[in-house]
Scaffold this motif. Structure first.
Motif, PDB file in Angstrom:
ATOM      1  N   GLU A 156      43.010  39.223 106.383  1.00  0.00           N
ATOM      2  CA  GLU A 156      43.418  39.888 107.631  1.00  0.00           C
ATOM      3  C   GLU A 156      44.361  39.004 108.431  1.00  0.00           C
ATOM      4  O   GLU A 156      45.355  39.463 108.992  1.00  0.00           O
ATOM      5  CB  GLU A 156      42.187  40.225 108.472  1.00  0.00           C
TER       6      GLU A 156
ATOM      7  N   THR B 212      48.255  40.015 109.068  1.00  0.00           N
ATOM      8  CA  THR B 212      48.690  40.246 110.446  1.00  0.00           C
ATOM      9  C   THR B 212      49.990  39.511 110.735  1.00  0.00           C
ATOM     10  O   THR B 212      50.903  40.047 111.345  1.00  0.00           O
ATOM     11  CB  THR B 212      47.613  39.783 111.447  1.00  0.00           C
ATOM     12  N   ASP B 213      50.058  38.257 110.298  1.00  0.00           N
ATOM     13  CA  ASP B 213      51.295  37.491 110.451  1.00  0.00           C
ATOM     14  C   ASP B 213      51.431  36.509 109.286  1.00  0.00           C
ATOM     15  O   ASP B 213      50.796  35.460 109.264  1.00  0.00           O
ATOM     16  CB  ASP B 213      51.303  36.734 111.771  1.00  0.00           C
TER      17      ASP B 213
ATOM     18  N   LYS C 195      44.518  34.818 115.886  1.00  0.00           N
ATOM     19  CA  LYS C 195      45.156  36.138 115.849  1.00  0.00           C
ATOM     20  C   LYS C 195      45.822  36.479 117.178  1.00  0.00           C
ATOM     21  O   LYS C 195      46.831  37.172 117.212  1.00  0.00           O
ATOM     22  CB  LYS C 195      44.118  37.208 115.506  1.00  0.00           C
TER      23      LYS C 195
END
Length: 386
Positions: free
Chosen positions: A130, A134-135, A169
């Motif tokens: 994840e 996400t990045d 995050k």
């Protein structure tokens, strides 16, 4: 004559052949190549991404254009590694689209060590997937200089993996920040001022940008907030520090002027700020609209608003006005007192308000549900006047 014609024909053919070769070498055409079996030196990335990786035409085209000037052989090793690591097709598309140059990476040096270290640090596989999806920048950041120090630093404040994940995050630039220059010294300052670790973690998780400011500026604002009487062990102390750090002097002054233009004294502004520092972090438009409605429509005095400044943070359109409509409707039927405590009813949780003023009166006043659910984007002047 014959020799001259032969020579001319040969030169023309050579010129045309050279032009054709140059055209075939054109990067733009390579991106759109339609050769069914490309050689290793002229690998067709567009076709590969679409047929072998399931990329859409748009995604494949985007990646192809981004790296059209670089030589690339089949990126099987990169795609295979991402698949075997557990990334879904959509995540792989997202990663490569955001970072096309990853296709040139050597997974054994660039990707595998970073994922291994994250696993060793206690992050679960789903969390790692994840995080990277996400990045993808994480896979491009230096392992020893950025990733390890950041995770170790967050762990030094708390051992909870959820906090590590949420912090990383929330603000990825922490990966690129020099932790030793500002972040670590600022945390040490917070401990010096006896701010508990769980508050430091709260601040790190919700306001990581604030910890990246210059250490001298950070300490100066800590001293100001302490001098205002805020207790370091409280959440409101952190809110005050955040407000002091995130607002520039000009913005701070502008917010004060808005309150003053609405008739507030410096003492009233100070009282509201001490109770809820976020009152100076909302927009100037929200301040004006809120005060105008609370004072002119509801008739609340400033002392009541100062004592309950959280009312200014609530949405006028989504919360205050709809609830006011409900109270007006109930009052028009004689179901509630004329001078009901509006402030308390605006601040109370949604479920409690619904139960007390909507569900409780549905038998006596069935239309009350429609009043409650009605859109409040446009204020009905006739309802106010009634």
């Amino acid at each position: 004559m014959f020799r001259y014609l032969s020579k001319t024909i040969v030169q023309t053919c050579r010129a045309n052949l050279t032009a054709d070769i140059r055209l075939l070498r054109c990067p733009a055409l390579k991106s759109f190549c339609t050769i069914t079996e490309p050689s290793d030196s002229e690998f067709c990335l567009l076709t590969y991404l679409k047929k072998s990786c399931g990329f859409s035409q748009q995604s494949a085209l985007s990646v192809s254009k981004a790296i059209q000037n670089r030589k690339l052989k089949s990126p099987d090793s990169v795609i295979k590694f991402l698949k075997e690591t557990g990334f879904s097709p959509s995540q792989i598309t997202n990663i490569i689209t955001k970072r096309p140059r990853f296709l040139f990476s050597r997974v054994e040096y660039s990707f595998a060590p970073k994922i291994k270290v994250l696993e060793e640090m206690g992050l679960s596989k789903p969390e790692i997937l994840e995080l990277i999806a996400t990045d993808p920048l994480i896979l491009a950041i230096n392992l020893d200089k950025r990733i390890k120090p950041l995770v170790d630093f967050v762990r030094s404040v708390s051992s909870l993996n959820e906090s590590v994940i949420s912090t990383i995050k929330r603000y990825y630039p922490l990966f690129r920040s020099n932790l030793k220059k500002n972040v670590v010294p600022n945390v040490d300052l917070m401990r010096k001022y006896e701010i508990p670790d769980h508050r430091i973690l709260e601040f790190l998780t919700t306001n990581p940008r604030a910890l990246m400011v210059n250490t001298d500026r950070f300490e100066k604002n800590l001293k100001i907030v302490v001098g205002m009487g805020f207790r370091p062990s409280t959440h409101i102390f952190l809110e005050a520090v955040r407000g002091m750090l995130t607002l520039s002097k000009s913005t701070w002054k502008a917010k004060l002027e808005v309150y003053k233009s609405c008739g507030w004294s410096e003492q009233e502004i100070d009282m509201a700020f001490r109770r809820h520092p976020s009152t100076l972090m909302i927009s100037e438009e929200k301040i004006r609209a809120g005060l105008d409605f609370l004072e002119k429509v509801l008739g609340l005095d400033r002392s009541s608003i100062c004592a309950n400044p959280i009312i200014l943070l609530l949405s006028l359109e989504k919360r205050i006005i709809p609830r006011y409509k409900v109270l007006l409707a109930l009052r028009s039927r004689g179901l509630v007192k004329k001078k009901v405590e509006v402030l308390r009813n605006f601040i109370m949780p949604k479920t409690r308000f619904y139960q007390k003023y909507v569900a409780s009166y549905r038998e006596e006043f069935p239309e009350i549900l429609d009043v409650y659910q009605a859109s409040a984007n446009v204020w009905n002047n006739k309802l106010i006047e009634s």
